[in-house]
Design a protein around this motif. Sequence first.
Motif, PDB file in Angstrom:
ATOM      1  N   ASN A 208       3.710  -3.503  14.565  1.00 19.87           N
ATOM      2  CA  ASN A 208       4.744  -3.224  13.573  1.00 19.87           C
ATOM      3  C   ASN A 208       4.540  -4.280  12.478  1.00 19.87           C
ATOM      4  OD1 ASN A 208       8.130  -4.186  13.150  1.00 19.87           O
ATOM      5  ND2 ASN A 208       7.375  -2.200  12.539  1.00 19.87           N
ATOM      6  N   GLY A 209       4.403  -3.824  11.241  1.00 20.45           N
ATOM      7  CA  GLY A 209       4.165  -4.802  10.183  1.00 20.45           C
ATOM      8  C   GLY A 209       3.991  -4.129   8.844  1.00 20.45           C
ATOM      9  N   LEU A 210       3.585  -4.895   7.855  1.00 25.81           N
ATOM     10  CA  LEU A 210       3.420  -4.326   6.509  1.00 25.81           C
ATOM     11  C   LEU A 210       2.420  -5.136   5.695  1.00 25.81           C
ATOM     12  CD1 LEU A 210       6.458  -5.146   4.190  1.00 25.81           C
ATOM     13  CD2 LEU A 210       5.674  -6.561   6.051  1.00 25.81           C
ATOM     14  N   ALA A 211       1.848  -4.468   4.680  1.00 25.75           N
ATOM     15  CA  ALA A 211       0.971  -5.178   3.743  1.00 25.75           C
ATOM     16  C   ALA A 211       1.867  -5.800   2.682  1.00 25.75           C
ATOM     17  CB  ALA A 211       0.005  -4.186   3.106  1.00 25.75           C
ATOM     18  N   ASP A 212       1.825  -7.131   2.577  1.00 25.10           N
ATOM     19  CA  ASP A 212       2.747  -7.820   1.672  1.00 25.10           C
ATOM     20  C   ASP A 212       2.131  -9.176   1.292  1.00 25.10           C
ATOM     21  OD1 ASP A 212       4.974  -8.811   0.350  1.00 25.10           O
ATOM     22  OD2 ASP A 212       6.124  -9.190   2.178  1.00 25.10           O
ATOM     23  N   ALA A 213       1.241  -9.127   0.302  1.00 22.97           N
ATOM     24  CA  ALA A 213       0.478 -10.328  -0.067  1.00 22.97           C
ATOM     25  C   ALA A 213       1.384 -11.482  -0.491  1.00 22.97           C
ATOM     26  CB  ALA A 213      -0.494  -9.990  -1.202  1.00 22.97           C
ATOM     27  N   GLN A 214       2.470 -11.170  -1.193  1.00 20.14           N
ATOM     28  CA  GLN A 214       3.353 -12.241  -1.690  1.00 20.14           C
ATOM     29  C   GLN A 214       4.389 -12.674  -0.656  1.00 20.14           C
ATOM     30  OE1 GLN A 214       2.549 -13.658  -4.498  1.00 20.14           O
ATOM     31  NE2 GLN A 214       0.937 -12.112  -4.705  1.00 20.14           N
ATOM     32  N   ASP A 215       4.391 -12.016   0.497  1.00 21.07           N
ATOM     33  CA  ASP A 215       5.360 -12.340   1.558  1.00 21.07           C
ATOM     34  C   ASP A 215       6.813 -12.154   1.055  1.00 21.07           C
ATOM     35  OD1 ASP A 215       5.366 -13.035   4.305  1.00 21.07           O
ATOM     36  OD2 ASP A 215       6.040 -15.056   3.877  1.00 21.07           O
TER      37      ASP A 215
ATOM     38  N   ILE B 169       0.833  -1.209   0.000  1.00 21.65           N
ATOM     39  CA  ILE B 169       0.000   0.000   0.000  1.00 21.65           C
ATOM     40  C   ILE B 169       0.872   1.266   0.000  1.00 21.65           C
ATOM     41  CG2 ILE B 169      -2.145  -0.988   0.890  1.00 21.65           C
ATOM     42  CD1 ILE B 169      -1.364  -0.092   3.689  1.00 21.65           C
ATOM     43  N   GLY B 170       2.117   1.100  -0.448  1.00 21.23           N
ATOM     44  CA  GLY B 170       2.957   2.266  -0.698  1.00 21.23           C
ATOM     45  C   GLY B 170       3.679   2.849   0.505  1.00 21.23           C
ATOM     46  N   TRP B 171       3.681   2.143   1.627  1.00 18.43           N
ATOM     47  CA  TRP B 171       4.378   2.687   2.794  1.00 18.43           C
ATOM     48  C   TRP B 171       5.851   2.317   2.705  1.00 18.43           C
ATOM     49  CZ3 TRP B 171       0.694   1.276   7.512  1.00 18.43           C
ATOM     50  CH2 TRP B 171      -0.553   1.877   7.293  1.00 18.43           C
ATOM     51  N   GLU B 172       6.706   3.308   2.893  1.00 21.14           N
ATOM     52  CA  GLU B 172       8.138   3.051   2.812  1.00 21.14           C
ATOM     53  C   GLU B 172       8.585   2.125   3.959  1.00 21.14           C
ATOM     54  OE1 GLU B 172      10.651   6.449   3.440  1.00 21.14           O
ATOM     55  OE2 GLU B 172      12.444   5.366   2.831  1.00 21.14           O
ATOM     56  N   ILE B 173       9.444   1.181   3.614  1.00 14.44           N
ATOM     57  CA  ILE B 173       9.990   0.287   4.648  1.00 14.44           C
ATOM     58  C   ILE B 173      11.271   0.934   5.170  1.00 14.44           C
ATOM     59  CG2 ILE B 173      10.918  -2.022   5.116  1.00 14.44           C
ATOM     60  CD1 ILE B 173       9.108  -3.032   2.804  1.00 14.44           C
ATOM     61  N   TYR B 174      11.252   1.335   6.420  1.00 16.68           N
ATOM     62  CA  TYR B 174      12.388   2.104   6.931  1.00 16.68           C
ATOM     63  C   TYR B 174      12.679   1.708   8.393  1.00 16.68           C
ATOM     64  CZ  TYR B 174      15.581   5.995   7.427  1.00 16.68           C
ATOM     65  OH  TYR B 174      16.705   6.752   7.626  1.00 16.68           O
ATOM     66  N   PRO B 175      13.343   0.564   8.571  1.00 19.39           N
ATOM     67  CA  PRO B 175      13.523   0.022   9.924  1.00 19.39           C
ATOM     68  C   PRO B 175      14.374   0.862  10.870  1.00 19.39           C
ATOM     69  CG  PRO B 175      14.614  -1.362   8.278  1.00 19.39           C
ATOM     70  CD  PRO B 175      13.840  -0.341   7.524  1.00 19.39           C
ATOM     71  N   GLN B 176      15.341   1.629  10.332  1.00 23.65           N
ATOM     72  CA  GLN B 176      16.215   2.425  11.207  1.00 23.65           C
ATOM     73  C   GLN B 176      15.421   3.325  12.145  1.00 23.65           C
ATOM     74  OE1 GLN B 176      16.458   1.921   7.972  1.00 23.65           O
ATOM     75  NE2 GLN B 176      18.244   2.943   7.081  1.00 23.65           N
ATOM     76  N   ALA B 177      14.261   3.805  11.644  1.00 28.05           N
ATOM     77  CA  ALA B 177      13.519   4.806  12.403  1.00 28.05           C
ATOM     78  C   ALA B 177      13.081   4.272  13.765  1.00 28.05           C
ATOM     79  CB  ALA B 177      12.308   5.253  11.603  1.00 28.05           C
ATOM     80  N   ILE B 178      12.863   2.970  13.855  1.00 29.67           N
ATOM     81  CA  ILE B 178      12.370   2.448  15.138  1.00 29.67           C
ATOM     82  C   ILE B 178      13.435   2.640  16.216  1.00 29.67           C
ATOM     83  CG2 ILE B 178      13.024  -0.022  14.994  1.00 29.67           C
ATOM     84  CD1 ILE B 178      10.036  -0.534  15.950  1.00 29.67           C
ATOM     85  N   TYR B 179      14.682   2.579  15.818  1.00 31.10           N
ATOM     86  CA  TYR B 179      15.781   2.817  16.755  1.00 31.10           C
ATOM     87  C   TYR B 179      15.729   4.266  17.274  1.00 31.10           C
ATOM     88  CZ  TYR B 179      20.549   4.091  18.087  1.00 31.10           C
ATOM     89  OH  TYR B 179      21.628   4.589  18.750  1.00 31.10           O
ATOM     90  N   HIS B 180      15.606   5.219  16.361  1.00 30.25           N
ATOM     91  CA  HIS B 180      15.567   6.635  16.780  1.00 30.25           C
ATOM     92  C   HIS B 180      14.369   6.900  17.687  1.00 30.25           C
ATOM     93  CE1 HIS B 180      18.808   7.433  14.096  1.00 30.25           C
ATOM     94  NE2 HIS B 180      18.123   7.022  13.048  1.00 30.25           N
ATOM     95  N   LEU B 181      13.230   6.297  17.334  1.00 35.69           N
ATOM     96  CA  LEU B 181      12.023   6.514  18.142  1.00 35.69           C
ATOM     97  C   LEU B 181      12.182   5.926  19.539  1.00 35.69           C
ATOM     98  CD1 LEU B 181       9.480   5.870  15.292  1.00 35.69           C
ATOM     99  CD2 LEU B 181       9.584   7.963  16.673  1.00 35.69           C
ATOM    100  N   LEU B 182      12.782   4.745  19.607  1.00 35.06           N
ATOM    101  CA  LEU B 182      12.974   4.113  20.925  1.00 35.06           C
ATOM    102  C   LEU B 182      13.918   4.958  21.781  1.00 35.06           C
ATOM    103  CD1 LEU B 182      13.142   0.354  19.862  1.00 35.06           C
ATOM    104  CD2 LEU B 182      11.337   1.461  21.214  1.00 35.06           C
ATOM    105  N   LYS B 183      14.948   5.510  21.158  1.00 35.62           N
ATOM    106  CA  LYS B 183      15.885   6.353  21.913  1.00 35.62           C
ATOM    107  C   LYS B 183      15.149   7.582  22.468  1.00 35.62           C
ATOM    108  CE  LYS B 183      20.084   5.922  21.826  1.00 35.62           C
ATOM    109  NZ  LYS B 183      21.035   5.210  22.698  1.00 35.62           N
ATOM    110  N   TYR B 184      14.308   8.168  21.625  1.00 38.39           N
ATOM    111  CA  TYR B 184      13.537   9.334  22.093  1.00 38.39           C
ATOM    112  C   TYR B 184      12.581   8.925  23.225  1.00 38.39           C
ATOM    113  CZ  TYR B 184       9.000  11.513  22.185  1.00 38.39           C
ATOM    114  OH  TYR B 184       7.792  11.975  22.632  1.00 38.39           O
ATOM    115  N   LEU B 185      11.877   7.785  23.050  1.00 36.34           N
ATOM    116  CA  LEU B 185      10.878   7.371  24.047  1.00 36.34           C
ATOM    117  C   LEU B 185      11.513   6.969  25.376  1.00 36.34           C
ATOM    118  CD1 LEU B 185       8.683   5.387  21.550  1.00 36.34           C
ATOM    119  CD2 LEU B 185       7.851   7.289  22.938  1.00 36.34           C
ATOM    120  N   SER B 186      12.783   6.592  25.338  1.00 39.01           N
ATOM    121  CA  SER B 186      13.436   6.160  26.583  1.00 39.01           C
ATOM    122  C   SER B 186      13.494   7.317  27.594  1.00 39.01           C
ATOM    123  CB  SER B 186      14.831   5.605  26.302  1.00 39.01           C
ATOM    124  OG  SER B 186      15.664   6.638  25.836  1.00 39.01           O
TER     125      SER B 186
END
Length: 394
Positions: free
Chosen positions: A309-316, A281-298
């Motif tokens: 956390n997940g994605l739409a991916d019919a073909q897996d 559905i066009g959402w960019e896959i950008y795993p690094q961001a979860i690290y930055h967010l966790l650092k901020y939330l700490s």
Amino acid sequence: MKKILNFPKNFLWGSATSSHQVEGNNTHNDWWKAEQAKELKFKSGKACDHYNRYEQDFDLIKSLNQNAHRFSIEWARIEPEKGKFDKKEIEHYRKVLLALKKRKIKTMVTLWHFTNPIWFEKIGGWSNKESADCFERYVKIIVEKLGYLVDFWVTINEPHVYIRGGYMAGNWPPFKNNPIKAINVFNNFVKAHKVSYKTIHNKYPKAKVSISKAVSHTEPARKQCILEKLIALLIHYFYNHLFLKKIENELDYIGINYYTRSRIIFYPPFKKNLDKKISDIGWEIYPQAIYHLLKYLSKFEKPIYITENGLADAQDKHRKNFIKDHLFYIHKAIEEGVDVQGYFHWSLMDNFEWALGFSPKFGLIEIDYKTMKRKPRPSANYYAKICKNNYLIK
Ligand code: BGC
């Protein structure tokens, strides 16, 4: 060289769903009503028929080595008419919770995941100043009747996402485009969380209560552009920070839902992601961001659970690497001292993706909607190994 990345002892490994998306026949809620009135393009119908097949679905969870499950209770089933609570439906959710307990699966219960009883919508829904009190009445019943079976509470799922859809963009029930109402809804959610927190803690002082907060890593599309930097900071403040700040004293942990990042440009459409790797559905896959967010939330100094956390991916095609890469960055944050205690993949199974209907496939498990057959995708088996080992090989 490959490395083994160990996760903390007692880490929760699970997946998540929500009632309207999987149960089917939620005839007393406002989404259902809007679906029948054709105000929405798609109908949820029987969804995954999880209401009747939960035992089978929990067997699958168990066989996939998950030790926790997040799901939501449908308020409209429990209180189909104002002040009238349906004993049969309370009993249904008791059975659901017991079915998880029997399999030694920890329970994370969301009390509100986007859908409202029709009577509640009729009195103005979340923009009504009585809304938090109405919600609290329902929460009280759940706490009294089912609280002994709940390990983790999520009062409200993604307040901002709901406000954007229902009160700003106007493409979700109740289809409003009204900034004043949007602010009222925001304040009523804050109030609802606070009163529910108290209600739960009055009966269970050691309860673990939070919300599921959608978070997005916001950054300027062009690092040297001061205006974009400023907008990114403002969005971060309003989207990621403000709600949590307001309820910071009523949080036993922080639940976050992370899907994608937002690169900000200062002209419409205000977001310009690098669409190199995208979901169906066009959402960019950008795993690094979860690290930055966790650092901020700490900074809030509370345990953190990734509640979606997940994605739409019919073909897996991408899901295995998606899981691997996000867990890699979560592990990096843990190594640097961030107290992350669990991960729930969205979703356990394909389901009704709100205004987009059934076509986006977010499931670890594939559903054949004709036969209602469940089939774990290869990525589900990959995730199952991580859940079993409590480590990731990267
Ligand atoms: C919601 C889910 C939804 C998922 C994927 C989250 O915003 O909590 O209900 O299915 O994202 O869009």
